[in-house]
Design an enzyme around this catalytic site. Structure first.
Site, PDB file in Angstrom:
ATOM      1  N   VAL A  70      37.788  26.654 -30.731  1.00 46.55           N
ATOM      2  CA  VAL A  70      38.736  27.580 -30.121  1.00 46.55           C
ATOM      3  C   VAL A  70      40.076  26.879 -29.912  1.00 46.55           C
ATOM      4  CG1 VAL A  70      39.219  28.951 -28.035  1.00 46.55           C
ATOM      5  CG2 VAL A  70      36.860  28.738 -28.879  1.00 46.55           C
ATOM      6  N   CYS A  71      41.173  27.582 -30.202  1.00 42.05           N
ATOM      7  CA  CYS A  71      42.514  27.103 -29.842  1.00 42.05           C
ATOM      8  C   CYS A  71      43.342  28.305 -29.387  1.00 42.05           C
ATOM      9  CB  CYS A  71      43.172  26.351 -30.995  1.00 42.05           C
ATOM     10  SG  CYS A  71      43.718  27.398 -32.365  1.00 42.05           S
ATOM     11  N   ARG A  72      44.657  28.185 -29.373  1.00 40.07           N
ATOM     12  CA  ARG A  72      45.511  29.273 -28.917  1.00 40.07           C
ATOM     13  C   ARG A  72      45.510  30.456 -29.882  1.00 40.07           C
ATOM     14  NH1 ARG A  72      50.593  31.438 -29.439  1.00 40.07           N
ATOM     15  NH2 ARG A  72      51.032  30.073 -31.187  1.00 40.07           N
ATOM     16  N   GLY A  74      44.078  30.212 -33.399  1.00 43.50           N
ATOM     17  CA  GLY A  74      43.119  30.089 -34.489  1.00 43.50           C
ATOM     18  C   GLY A  74      43.568  29.142 -35.582  1.00 43.50           C
ATOM     19  N   MET A  98      42.713  32.107 -28.395  1.00 44.43           N
ATOM     20  CA  MET A  98      42.863  32.630 -27.042  1.00 44.43           C
ATOM     21  C   MET A  98      43.775  33.852 -27.003  1.00 44.43           C
ATOM     22  SD  MET A  98      40.894  31.022 -24.993  1.00 44.43           S
ATOM     23  CE  MET A  98      41.539  31.576 -23.409  1.00 44.43           C
TER      24      MET A  98
END
Length: 121
Positions: A70-72, A74, A98
């Site tokens: 997971v990141c901000r 993708g 996110m």
């Protein structure tokens, strides 16, 4: 619905929610953003290992697990998933990151991983 991009399975919000709800022992979800981003908002219970730390921990990750990254947005998580795949580790990307989560979040640094063994407790 999941799809493949550059050889990496893309997990969408409803699929990630289901994984988190069922609590599979085989799947580990990891946030790879920076500490400041994670501190401001993250999915409850998801541990943090910043993207820049992965070269240092790659040999400690278990090959009998699947990882959802997971990141901000993708993008970073896609790069980490590709890096893990190149090292023989099954990894999937949380598509949209996110920005697409739209569900409960929390703040704080309670799940910052300093020792990889913490992932498997």
């Amino acid at each position: 619905m999941a799809f493949i991009q550059d050889g990496v399975k893309q997990i969408e919000q409803e699929e990630l929610k289901e994984v988190l709800k069922t609590g599979s022992e085989k799947v580990v979800v990891i946030d790879v953003r920076e500490r400041e981003e994670y501190n401001a908002s993250h999915i409850p219970g998801i541990p943090l290992i910043p993207m820049s730390n992965f070269p240092n921990v790659i040999n400690d990750l278990r090959t009998d697990k699947e990882y959802i990254i997971v990141c901000r947005s993708g993008n970073r998580s896609q790069h980490v998933a590709l890096f893990l795949k190149e090292h023989g580790i099954t990894a999937h990307n949380f598509y949209g990151g996110m920005l697409s989560w739209g569900d409960e979040v929390q703040t704080g640094l309670e799940n910052v991983i300093t020792d990889i063994s913490q992932l498997y407790k």
